[in-house]
Design an enzyme around this catalytic site. Sequence first.
Site, short mmCIF file in Angstrom:
data_model
loop_
_atom_site.label_atom_id
_atom_site.label_comp_id
_atom_site.label_asym_id
_atom_site.label_seq_id
_atom_site.Cartn_x
_atom_site.Cartn_y
_atom_site.Cartn_z
N SER A 44 0.75 -1.29 0.00
CA SER A 44 0.20 0.06 -0.11
C SER A 44 0.91 1.19 0.10
O SER A 44 1.93 1.19 -0.81
CB SER A 44 -0.92 0.04 1.19
OG SER A 44 -1.91 0.89 1.14
N ASP A 206 -5.64 -2.81 -3.35
CA ASP A 206 -4.48 -2.60 -2.18
C ASP A 206 -4.07 -3.89 -1.53
O ASP A 206 -4.69 -4.92 -1.37
CB ASP A 206 -5.34 -1.96 -0.89
CG ASP A 206 -4.23 -1.33 -0.15
OD1 ASP A 206 -3.64 -2.10 0.70
OD2 ASP A 206 -4.23 -0.22 0.21
#
Length: 404
Positions: A44, A206
């Site tokens: 991320s 993500d």
Amino acid sequence: MDKRALVLSGGGARAAYQVGVLKAIAEILPEQAPNPFPIICGTSAGAINAATLASHPGTFQESVDNLERVWRNLSPERIYHTSTRSLLRSLLRIGLSLFNQGATETKPLSLLDNAPLMTLLREEVDFDRLDDAIGSGALEALCVTAMGYSTGQSVSFFQGHPQLLPWRRAQRVGSPCELTHDHLLASSAIPTIFPAVKIHREYFGDGALRQMAPISPALHLGANHILVVGVSGNRNPVHWGRRRSVRHTPSMAQIMGQMFNSAFIDAMESDIEHLERINRLLGLIPEETRRQEGLPLRRVESLIVSPSEEIDLIAGRKVRSLSRALRFALNAVGATKRGGGATAASYLLFTADFCGTLIDLGYKDTMWERAAIESFFDLSASNGAPPTPVPTRADAEVGIRKTS
């Protein structure tokens, strides 16, 4: 040989805390020291920090200074469009998708448009330098993790030495490739907030979503010393069992905040506990016995740094620095301190004020435990001097832990 890895977790704007930790480490290391982490893994927003660090051509201090410059000059407008028009356009696209089985034929759906982030990544991350760093031996591998929406697998894309092999475990794989900005954009695409990114034949989001073992990629790439920088203060015993008064039913932002925590934080903390448990277990088995029985396990020294203060509370005080349109949207769903959803806001609070506060917190937490950092890097052994004596926090207030 000691092979150190840096593992940077996800968390949106919370990843500014990692910059403060790295800033302190750069000051503790000898002046003009090169990158001390041959293996760098990120997920991320941590993937963006990892790539920025790995692709910088200067010393470790210069690389961290560059990273700090980027974060201290951030604004939400450099990450996603913040205008009322953009927000309404996204909501309209989501509404129209209900007449097309919840999907669109072109751009993936999301609440926010993060096109400005791609521009920022192209300005700050030069992937052409990775091959030079790998060829010179300054870097062994850079790893970026994302989640495939079709397969549900956690895919760790890595670029490194040719002898590094791919791996496959339950719902997680390691895939050698030539990293691009798309990998960073995919790894940081917070679900429902930012659009998924197509890489080859699959859309990715993500990396924290299905990353059940965040430390695993570093181990597969050969690390035996791991420094993990988290973005949660949950490891601080002071916060354990703390209850807050209930003023109302959970707001939408409060529910989303807990979902984000489950994806970005819980897996990392669980994996750290698992690593510590394995280390303790191996400590009870003689090395000769392990060799005779063919146990494919090794002790891994780890240093875990996490916030000593609750980031949610800091975010609740900083929401007012957002644009009027964003403040209205966050207030509407309860993403404020009063609404109980400041956790959700903390992932989107890319303001210089909030990020600067987290950088300062990361620096302070790390310098508090300077002796542990010096021990991790064997600085006393390299210069013949004992570690620098510094004040340390009591165990009940520690946000940094060392295991071996």
